[in-house]
Design a protein around this motif. Structure first.
Motif, PDB file in Angstrom:
ATOM      1  N   VAL A   1     -59.927   0.345  66.874  1.00 11.47           N
ATOM      2  CA  VAL A   1     -59.435  -0.606  65.879  1.00 11.47           C
ATOM      3  C   VAL A   1     -60.609  -1.509  65.503  1.00 11.47           C
ATOM      4  CG1 VAL A   1     -57.936  -2.613  65.524  1.00 11.47           C
ATOM      5  CG2 VAL A   1     -57.047  -0.565  66.668  1.00 11.47           C
ATOM      6  N   TYR A   2     -60.811  -1.713  64.213  1.00  8.70           N
ATOM      7  CA  TYR A   2     -61.894  -2.584  63.757  1.00  8.70           C
ATOM      8  C   TYR A   2     -61.297  -3.836  63.141  1.00  8.70           C
ATOM      9  CZ  TYR A   2     -66.197  -4.214  61.539  1.00  8.70           C
ATOM     10  OH  TYR A   2     -67.292  -4.966  61.155  1.00  8.70           O
ATOM     11  N   GLU A   3     -61.681  -4.992  63.685  1.00 13.00           N
ATOM     12  CA  GLU A   3     -61.168  -6.271  63.205  1.00 13.00           C
ATOM     13  C   GLU A   3     -62.199  -6.944  62.301  1.00 13.00           C
ATOM     14  OE1 GLU A   3     -58.734  -8.657  65.717  1.00 13.00           O
ATOM     15  OE2 GLU A   3     -59.885 -10.458  65.263  1.00 13.00           O
ATOM     16  N   VAL A   4     -61.833  -7.121  61.044  1.00 11.90           N
ATOM     17  CA  VAL A   4     -62.707  -7.764  60.064  1.00 11.90           C
ATOM     18  C   VAL A   4     -62.434  -9.270  60.096  1.00 11.90           C
ATOM     19  CG1 VAL A   4     -63.384  -7.872  57.639  1.00 11.90           C
ATOM     20  CG2 VAL A   4     -62.670  -5.681  58.646  1.00 11.90           C
ATOM     21  N   ARG A   5     -63.321 -10.010  60.734  1.00 14.11           N
ATOM     22  CA  ARG A   5     -63.158 -11.459  60.843  1.00 14.11           C
ATOM     23  C   ARG A   5     -63.879 -12.211  59.743  1.00 14.11           C
ATOM     24  NH1 ARG A   5     -63.631 -12.565  67.401  1.00 14.11           N
ATOM     25  NH2 ARG A   5     -61.969 -11.112  67.991  1.00 14.11           N
ATOM     26  N   GLY A   6     -64.644 -11.517  58.980  1.00 11.39           N
ATOM     27  CA  GLY A   6     -65.372 -12.122  57.871  1.00 11.39           C
ATOM     28  C   GLY A   6     -66.162 -11.028  57.189  1.00 11.39           C
ATOM     29  N   PHE A   7     -66.738 -11.351  56.063  1.00 11.16           N
ATOM     30  CA  PHE A   7     -67.601 -10.416  55.350  1.00 11.16           C
ATOM     31  C   PHE A   7     -69.009 -10.963  55.477  1.00 11.16           C
ATOM     32  CE2 PHE A   7     -63.372 -10.250  53.452  1.00 11.16           C
ATOM     33  CZ  PHE A   7     -63.079  -8.910  53.633  1.00 11.16           C
ATOM     34  N   LEU A   8     -69.747 -10.461  56.474  1.00  9.94           N
ATOM     35  CA  LEU A   8     -71.027 -11.066  56.824  1.00  9.94           C
ATOM     36  C   LEU A   8     -72.042 -10.976  55.698  1.00  9.94           C
ATOM     37  CD1 LEU A   8     -71.490 -10.113  60.589  1.00  9.94           C
ATOM     38  CD2 LEU A   8     -70.367 -12.097  59.554  1.00  9.94           C
ATOM     39  N   GLU A   9     -71.918  -9.941  54.870  1.00 13.17           N
ATOM     40  CA  GLU A   9     -72.844  -9.854  53.742  1.00 13.17           C
ATOM     41  C   GLU A   9     -72.628 -11.013  52.772  1.00 13.17           C
ATOM     42  OE1 GLU A   9     -69.270  -7.263  52.583  1.00 13.17           O
ATOM     43  OE2 GLU A   9     -70.379  -7.829  54.393  1.00 13.17           O
ATOM     44  N   ASP A  10     -71.380 -11.458  52.637  1.00  8.08           N
ATOM     45  CA  ASP A  10     -71.114 -12.595  51.751  1.00  8.08           C
ATOM     46  C   ASP A  10     -71.534 -13.912  52.400  1.00  8.08           C
ATOM     47  OD1 ASP A  10     -69.904 -11.385  49.393  1.00  8.08           O
ATOM     48  OD2 ASP A  10     -68.339 -10.737  50.753  1.00  8.08           O
ATOM     49  N   SER A  11     -71.362 -14.024  53.716  1.00  7.94           N
ATOM     50  CA  SER A  11     -71.862 -15.212  54.409  1.00  7.94           C
ATOM     51  C   SER A  11     -73.373 -15.300  54.263  1.00  7.94           C
ATOM     52  CB  SER A  11     -71.489 -15.153  55.889  1.00  7.94           C
ATOM     53  OG  SER A  11     -70.090 -15.169  56.058  1.00  7.94           O
ATOM     54  N   TRP A  12     -74.045 -14.154  54.411  1.00  2.00           N
ATOM     55  CA  TRP A  12     -75.498 -14.127  54.229  1.00  2.00           C
ATOM     56  C   TRP A  12     -75.865 -14.521  52.798  1.00  2.00           C
ATOM     57  CZ3 TRP A  12     -78.323 -11.213  50.788  1.00  2.00           C
ATOM     58  CH2 TRP A  12     -79.715 -11.279  50.921  1.00  2.00           C
ATOM     59  N   ALA A  13     -75.198 -13.963  51.816  1.00  2.00           N
ATOM     60  CA  ALA A  13     -75.516 -14.255  50.418  1.00  2.00           C
ATOM     61  C   ALA A  13     -75.345 -15.736  50.102  1.00  2.00           C
ATOM     62  CB  ALA A  13     -74.644 -13.409  49.486  1.00  2.00           C
ATOM     63  N   SER A  14     -74.335 -16.374  50.708  1.00  2.00           N
ATOM     64  CA  SER A  14     -74.093 -17.792  50.429  1.00  2.00           C
ATOM     65  C   SER A  14     -75.263 -18.662  50.865  1.00  2.00           C
ATOM     66  CB  SER A  14     -72.811 -18.259  51.130  1.00  2.00           C
ATOM     67  OG  SER A  14     -72.987 -18.344  52.532  1.00  2.00           O
ATOM     68  N   ARG A  15     -76.097 -18.163  51.797  1.00  2.00           N
ATOM     69  CA  ARG A  15     -77.253 -18.919  52.279  1.00  2.00           C
ATOM     70  C   ARG A  15     -78.567 -18.399  51.722  1.00  2.00           C
ATOM     71  NH1 ARG A  15     -74.467 -17.534  56.914  1.00  2.00           N
ATOM     72  NH2 ARG A  15     -76.200 -16.224  57.634  1.00  2.00           N
ATOM     73  N   HIS A  16     -78.507 -17.354  50.878  1.00  2.00           N
ATOM     74  CA  HIS A  16     -79.741 -16.729  50.404  1.00  2.00           C
ATOM     75  C   HIS A  16     -79.729 -16.501  48.894  1.00  2.00           C
ATOM     76  CE1 HIS A  16     -79.857 -15.912  54.722  1.00  2.00           C
ATOM     77  NE2 HIS A  16     -81.149 -15.789  54.602  1.00  2.00           N
ATOM     78  N   GLY A  17     -79.263 -17.483  48.181  1.00  2.00           N
ATOM     79  CA  GLY A  17     -79.343 -17.402  46.731  1.00  2.00           C
ATOM     80  C   GLY A  17     -78.020 -17.234  46.021  1.00  2.00           C
ATOM     81  N   GLY A  18     -76.913 -17.180  46.770  1.00  2.00           N
ATOM     82  CA  GLY A  18     -75.605 -17.118  46.134  1.00  2.00           C
ATOM     83  C   GLY A  18     -75.370 -15.815  45.401  1.00  2.00           C
ATOM     84  N   ALA A  19     -74.816 -15.921  44.197  1.00  2.00           N
ATOM     85  CA  ALA A  19     -74.431 -14.727  43.435  1.00  2.00           C
ATOM     86  C   ALA A  19     -75.616 -13.807  43.171  1.00  2.00           C
ATOM     87  CB  ALA A  19     -73.781 -15.149  42.125  1.00  2.00           C
ATOM     88  N   ALA A  20     -76.812 -14.379  43.010  1.00  2.00           N
ATOM     89  CA  ALA A  20     -77.997 -13.550  42.746  1.00  2.00           C
ATOM     90  C   ALA A  20     -78.281 -12.614  43.914  1.00  2.00           C
ATOM     91  CB  ALA A  20     -79.207 -14.444  42.473  1.00  2.00           C
TER      92      ALA A  20
END
Length: 565
Positions: free
Chosen positions: A285-304
């Motif tokens: 079973v895989y538990e998705v507790r967050g979308f780490l790629e989006d957490s990373w993006a929020s700290r590395h330039g946002g939408a870009a």
């Protein structure tokens, strides 16, 4: 553990710690200096000092003035902290800075080419070495994000009745965060209903994070936690490191024979569990507790950042694991919708929201007594935020809203509990707006004390910025606040609106808008409204947001095995 036992354990972990630090030094001397200070290992301190001296010599040799030298140090310090925005601000116009920012910003293929070219053309040896490290780091990240093949398409129950092995990144007591607290509450609730949960952390944890006195097996709230602590740090080659994780996890599975492997974010945990399924046949079973790629993006330039190869590849790897797992668990309706939008069948995605235990549903206490005990001055409205202070939490918006309330003659007291990347900016803004006399900021507090800080509040502020990650991911802290009868004033985002409802359990406000937040908080000066919203929130949490409720929900995630578990 006696002092002698602690010393013996620390000495036994030194090869793992020093090999990890040495490999990090080869990859990134700036970050290695932080590790050297943490471990206080003389040899690594010498390497740190030599690195600093070389940097200073390089600056003097090239005739760099003092201001430029300070900016250079500021740049490399930001790189060491993975602070993309600060690195961009401090970056000069030279090609090496550009290559480093390119890698930090997730354009890995481009960074590989830039670094390789600069490693041949830059004038000084130190610059060429740094350029080569840029290329090597980007190449290694690309390899970490490469697809992994899984042979089995499904698994079956293991032999040990009711035994669940949770495969996680980190855990209590060394790391205190929403991720580790959720793990703790889940396994305690599972144990309370007669299941036999175990937890295993990633290879090297917690020694590679600076905790030398680490046993291989510990008990946290009577639940066994297993640590994979090899003699030396995991290989720098991603495939070799993955294989080591699989090999060690397979050994543990053969011993424990769990019915289910329950892996939690990120995808590396899921990949390891799925490859163990190929060997042992154990259900995953895989538990998705967050979308780490989006957490990373929020700290590395946002939408870009969402168009970079680092983001896209990380998203693909997460999706691969969701598709391959026997079932997927996630925390909120917005997260479930996102997973389904990637093509995962809806019947395979089980919603198990964040919850609270009986500790948070205990009888309410007198707020004034709690405030006196915690040293919080009396005020007309005590507003709090309890969180790791990441930029997306919006603490700066809260500071500006508090200043507006003060200017409107509202006697407001801010209580901000936690630490994190935005803490320095928070204190700087408090000083700028002359709010220091209205702020109580104890930093991070032990998990056992968190409830007391909720009990001191009239309102809990959750002014998250409007970004992809905040629209999707459901946090734990507002649920705890609601359980204590403290109404939440939150940004109007899907992941938060599903907790607050249509105004019946709190107040929703426009994100990124200090004036809107100030207005929402001002509504709660009315004691009757506060009481009504807080009571409704507490009742709702007691009905459908407890860890006992979550444990029942997991039966579906374990693929129709409720009776056997």
């Amino acid at each position: 553990m006696t002092s002698f036992d602690r010393l013996r354990t620390a000495l036994s972990r030194l090869p793992l710690a020093t090999s990890g630090a040495a490999r990090r030094f080869a990859e990134d001397p700036e970050r290695a200096r932080e590790i050297a200070r943490r471990y206080e290992i003389p040899g690594l301190r010498r390497m740190s000092a030599e690195s600093r001296e070389n940097n200073q010599v390089s600056l003097v040799a090239t005739g760099t003035n003092e201001a430029a030298g300070a900016n250079e140090r500021r740049f490399w310090s930001a790189v060491a902290r993975d602070d993309f925005e600060e690195a961009v601000r401090a970056a000069g116009t030279d090609a090496l800075h550009s290559a480093v920012v390119t890698r930090l910003g997730g354009r890995l293929s481009e960074a590989t080419e830039l670094g390789a070219a600069l490693a041949k053309s830059l004038p000084t040896r130190q610059e060429r070495r740094r350029a080569a490290r840029v290329a090597a780091s980007a190449t290694r990240e690309l390899a970490e994000l490469a697809p992994v093949a899984f042979v089995s398409t499904s698994g079956s129950l293991g032999q040990a009745q009711g035994r669940i092995l949770h495969v996680v990144t980190n855990a209590l007591p060394e790391v205190q965060a929403g991720y580790t607290i959720r793990t703790d509450h889940i396994v305690r609730a599972q144990r309370a209903v007669g299941l036999d949960p175990h937890v295993v952390t990633r290879p090297g944890f917690p020694v590679l994070q600076g905790y030398l006195v680490a046993a291989k097996d510990v008990q946290v709230h009577a639940v066994p936690y297993h640590r994979i602590l090899p003699a030396l740090a995991p290989s720098r080659r991603p495939e070799a490191a993955r294989q080591q994780h699989v090999d060690e996890l397979t050994k543990l599975v053969r011993v424990l024979q769990p019915q289910v492997l329950h892996a939690a974010t990120g995808f590396a945990n899921g990949q390891a569990a799925l490859r163990v399924r190929d060997i042992t046949g154990t259900r995953v079973v895989y538990e998705v507790r967050g979308f780490l790629e989006d957490s990373w993006a929020s700290r590395h330039g946002g939408a870009a950042a969402e168009s970079t190869d680092r983001y896209l590849l990380a998203r693909d790897r997460e999706t691969d694991v969701m598709f391959a797992a026997d079932a997927v668990v996630t925390l909120g309706a917005a997260m479930r919708a996102e997973i389904i939008s990637r093509g995962v069948a809806p019947e395979r995605v089980v919603l198990v929201p964040n919850g609270v235990d009986e500790h948070f549903l205990a009888p309410l206490v007198d707020k004034e007594q709690v405030r006196r005990r915690l040293g919080i001055p009396a005020a007309e409205l005590v507003v709090g935020l309890i969180s790791t202070l990441y930029p997306h939490e919006g603490v700066l918006t809260l500071i500006r809203a508090a200043a507006m309330l003060r200017d409107q003659d509202v006697d407001v007291r801010l209580v901000i509990v936690g630490s994190g990347p935005d803490a320095p900016a928070m204190h700087a803004l408090v000083d700028e707006l002359r709010l220091a006399d209205r702020l109580t900021a104890p930093g991070q507090v032990p998990v056992s004390e968190v409830r007391d800080w909720f009990d001191a509040l009239d309102a809990f502020a959750l002014p998250r910025i409007d970004s992809r990650v905040t629209r999707l991911v459901s946090p734990l802290k507002p649920v705890e606040s609601m359980a204590r009868g403290v109404p939440v004033v939150a940004s109007d985002l899907p992941a938060l609106a599903e907790l607050i409802g249509s105004g019946e359990r709190g107040v929703l406000v426009t994100p990124d808008d200090p004036a809107a937040l100030a207005q929402g908080l001002a509504e709660l000066v009315d004691d009757r409204l506060r009481t009504a919203l807080g009571s409704a929130a507490r009742e709702w949490v007691a009905g459908c947001r407890t860890w006992a409720y979550a444990t029942r929900a997991y039966s579906g995630a374990y693929s129709g095995t409720a009776d056997e578990l």
